[in-house]
Structure formats: structure tokens, C-alpha cells
Design an enzyme around this catalytic site. Structure first.
Site, short mmCIF file in Angstrom:
data_model
loop_
_atom_site.label_atom_id
_atom_site.label_comp_id
_atom_site.label_asym_id
_atom_site.label_seq_id
_atom_site.Cartn_x
_atom_site.Cartn_y
_atom_site.Cartn_z
N SER A 11 36.81 48.92 46.87
CA SER A 11 37.19 47.52 46.66
C SER A 11 37.36 47.25 45.17
O SER A 11 36.86 47.99 44.33
CB SER A 11 36.16 46.60 47.29
OG SER A 11 34.86 47.06 47.06
N CYS A 12 38.08 46.19 44.88
CA CYS A 12 38.43 45.89 43.50
C CYS A 12 37.19 45.60 42.66
O CYS A 12 36.26 45.03 43.18
CB CYS A 12 39.40 44.72 43.45
SG CYS A 12 41.04 45.33 43.81
N PRO A 13 37.16 46.00 41.42
CA PRO A 13 38.27 46.55 40.62
C PRO A 13 38.39 48.07 40.65
O PRO A 13 39.12 48.63 39.85
CB PRO A 13 37.89 46.10 39.21
CG PRO A 13 36.40 46.22 39.19
CD PRO A 13 35.94 45.87 40.58
#
Lengths: 69, 359
Positions: A11-13
């Protein structure tokens, strides 16, 4: 053969960070696998900011982003 | 609604809608506050008995369902999870405790500034400091490992639970709690709160609006996209507060706030650092929960329990200030974040193993 990294499930980042780090060792270009829209948008934005052209290929749920100088 | 204009517009609407919610009855500078509202819900269902902060806030339900509906429509809804769930749960708890020391999540922090509450400046400074610490660990390889595609039904459960929560609010059996005084008793009309939540849920899902992501992406990638949303909320809530005559500049006597600068700073440092480790602020966690991301659902559950703990153990601040228990909790939370950050940073752990091999 272009270097390829797989960011699926991250998942981001993370996908952008992984891309950034991989570009340090292969500055000419990179293929990046992502599996969600948010990561696709973020990685694409980062690549364009960094002066790469980006081609997005969609296969099922996986996107391949081809970044070239 | 793509790009920089989209995020500025979304931030602007969030700022304006927040002030409208205050106009129609929400507590001052609290059109939206994810931490406060989850805390109120914890009280509403009786997980804590702080009588002034009990109400099942329809804004939260709207945010989740708005994100659910729009992600389903745009085919971004997907059941996912399995990325260090229990660490995320405790991180959610830590973020909630930090937010209740300051008295607001990052979204309320910027709304407080937009309303003229200068105590928020200490909060923002601490928040940025916390983000800065978190980013150092991201650069050392911090991550909570990958998530996985889960059984199709998994991601639907949380939106359904939120529908259930709304029905509970409508039916209002005697087993749920409604504050008769204090912030929990100040509420916009139910339907209006729900609709406001739905609108902001849609906007935040489409634009990926995130309070912690703005500063993080600026430091990491020099990317200002999310930061524009953050700034836009401050500017537009300021304008709306001016128009409605709610803007009062100063430190003293600000609504649902205290003036202890040091602990405002430290509380929001916890929130910034914890949110970086989670990958997003409390608002973003709610939105992702609506998109089928059960890691975020677990984080939200951690926040819910954190809110109950914060009030049952007397950790939460009030207008009178920070409690002794609250200060101890902040220190424990810092130790926890330090350990979690270190052991999950691949770069740091590898270095230690290498040093051990050499010896």
C-alpha cells in the site's frame, strides 16, 4: 531486458518508494507491476515528475507501468 | 475530477461543508473530526461512559458508505487485507490516544486553525515532526508487508456494519447512549450529517485526500498533490468561518481545546508518526475501509478501542488540559512506535544482522 519490480499488495507510499529506489540502480527505465488504481496513479505521477515517459498496460487486475527515459 | 484542481476543489468543499455542519449544530471547529466522532460512537454504543461524548455520529457512517458506493461504482472496491493486522490495530489505538491528547484528528487540526484556534499551530508543528520521524523509517525500508486478496464477502462486512449502526441510531433503543450536555449533545440534524459524510466520502475516495500524505509526499518525493488538499481545507474553512462570523483568533477559550502547547505538540507527533506507519490519516483509513481494505478496518477498530481506553483510563484531555495519565500514555506510545518502526525497517534490521555476523 528491462529491470522489473513487483509492488503488488503493497500500500502507498510503498510502490512509489520501491520505484524510486529501483530507479537509482537502473536510471534508464523500469517496468513496475502494480495491482491497484491508487498505486498506479501515484507511481505514474512520480515517474512523470522525474522525467520519464510512462506506458500503462492492463492485464486483468494487474497494471504494468513501463517507464522510459 | 482529476489532478490538482480536483484535490483543491475537494479540500475546499470539505472545509465549507465542515463549517456548515457547525452552523447546523455540530460543536465549534468540529464539522468533521474522525477521532472525536469515532470516540463519540464508542460512547454511543457504551464502550466508555464519558457522558459528554456519546453519540453515534452519522458523518462517520456516511464517509464509509460514500467511499463504498463510489469505489463499487468505479470498480475500485476490492476485499483485501492481511498486512500485519494486529500491529495496525495497536497503531490505530496509538493514533487515537495522540488525537485525544490534542483533541482532534489531523482533519480537525486544520479546521481548528481555519477557525482561528492558534493552539492548532503547536499541533501542526508536532504533526509535521511526527511525519518527519516516520519518513526516516520509510527511507530505512519500513513496511508492514504486503496485503492479499481476500474472500469476496470480507470487504462488504464493514459497510454493512455501518448500515446496522445507522439503523441502531434511528431505532434508538435504550441500550445506546446520547449525550445530554457537552460536545456529544451538539449535533447537526441526522440526515444532514449523513449526507455530508456521504459527499465527503465520495470526494475523499476519488481524490485520495489524506492529511498525512501531503507532508509525507512532499518530503519523500517533492510531490505537492495531497498537500494542496490539506492547504485548501484551511483556506476554505477560514473563508467560511469568516462569512458565518465564527472566526475567533487566539489561544484562550477556544472550543473543545486546551492551551498546553507542549502536549498539543506531542499528541500530534504521535498521530503524525503513527499515521505514517499506517499509510494514511484517520480519514483515509475510514475511506479505505469503505473500499474493502480490511487492514484499514482493523485500524479503525483499533481507534474505536483506543477511544474507549482513552476515556476509561482518563487519558483524554479536556478544555481543562492534559491529565497525568494522558502524559504517561503518550510516553508509552512513543516507546511502542519506536520499537515497531525499528523492527519493521528492513534496512535497519539487516544492518544489525550483518554486524552480528561480522562479530
Amino acid at each position: 531486458m528491462m529491470k522489473k519490480i513487483d509492488t503488488c499488495g503493497m500500500s502507498c507510499p510503498q510502490p512509489v518508494l520501491m520505484t524510486k529506489n529501483a530507479l537509482d540502480s537502473s536510471p534508464d527505465g523500469l517496468d513496475i507491476l502494480v495491482d491497484n488504481n491508487t498505486a498506479r496513479e501515484n507511481v505514474e505521477r512520480f515517474l512523470k515528475h522525474s522525467g520519464y515517459s510512462v506506458l500503462v498496460k492492463e492485464e486483468g487486475d494487474i497494471f504494468t507501468l513501463e517507464a522510459r527515459k | 475530477m482529476k489532478g490538482r484542481k480536483g484535490i483543491i476543489l475537494a479540500g475546499g468543499l470539505v472545509g465549507i461543508i465542515s463549517v456548515l455542519l457547525v452552523h447546523f449544530g455540530n460543536p465549534a471547529n468540529m464539522g468533521f473530526c474522525i477521532a472525536c466522532f469515532i470516540r463519540d460512537i464508542a460512547g454511543g454504543i457504551g464502550l466508555h461512559r464519558a457522558e459528554v461524548v456519546q453519540y453515534i455520529r452519522p458523518e462517520v457512517i456516511g464517509l464509509v458508505l460514500g467511499a463504498f458506493i463510489i469505489s463499487f461504482k468505479s470498480r475500485e472496491f476490492e476485499s483485501r487485507g492481511g498486512s500485519s493486522p494486529f500491529i495496525r490495530f495497536i497503531l490505530g489505538t496509538v493514533v487515537m490516544i495522540g488525537a485525544l491528547i490534542f483533541l482532534g484528528c489531523p482533519l480537525r487540526m486544520v479546521l481548528r486553525l481555519g477557525g482561528g484556534d492558534l493552539n492548532a499551530i503547536f499541533g501542526i508543528a508536532g504533526f509535521i515532526f511526527g511525519i518527519f520521524i516516520g519518513v526516516q523509517f520509510l527511507n530505512k525500508g519500513f513496511n508492514l508487508k504486503r496485503n492479499y486478496r481476500l474472500a469476496g464477502s470480507e470487504g462488504y462486512v464493514f459497510p454493512v456494519v455501518n448500515v446496522g449502526l445507522f439503523i441502531l441510531l434511528l431505532v434508538a433503543p435504550t441500550s445506546i447512549f446520547f449525550s445530554e450536555s457537552g460536545p456529544g449533545s451538539l449535533t447537526a440534524p441526522m440526515a444532514m450529517s449523513l449526507i455530508a459524510g456521504l459527499i465527503v466520502g465520495v470526494l475523499a475516495q476519488r481524490t485520495r485526500l489524506c492529511m498525512v500524505g501531503g507532508t509525507r509526499d512532499m518530503i519523500l518525493f517533492k510531490d505537492s498533490y495531497l498537500l494542496l488538499g490539506f492547504v485548501s481545507i484551511i483556506v476554505f474553512s477560514f473563508i467560511a468561518n469568516k462569512i458565518f462570523g465564527y472566526f475567533t483568533l487566539g489561544f484562550e477559550g477556544q472550543p473543545v481545546a486546551h492551551t498546553d502547547g507542549l502536549w498539543n505538540f506531542l499528541g500530534m507527533t504521535l498521530v503524525g508518526w503513527g499515521s505514517i506507519l499506517l499509510g494514511g490519516c484517520p480519514l483515509r483509513q475510514l475511506i479505505l475501509s469503505g473500499e474493502g481494505n480490511t487492514d484499514s478496518v482493523v485500524s479503525v477498530m483499533g481507534m474505536l478501542v483506543g477511544a474507549a481506553i482513552a476515556h476509561n483510563f482518563g487519558l483524554a484531555s479536556s478544555a481543562e488540559g492534559v491529565t497525568a495519565n494522558g502524559k504517561i500514555a503518550v510516553i508509552i506510545c512513543f516507546v511502542f512506535l519506536g520499537v515497531i518502526s525499528y523492527v519493521n525497517s528492513e534496512g535497519l534490521v539487516k544492518k544489525r544482522l550483518k554486524t552480528r555476523e561480522m562479530v
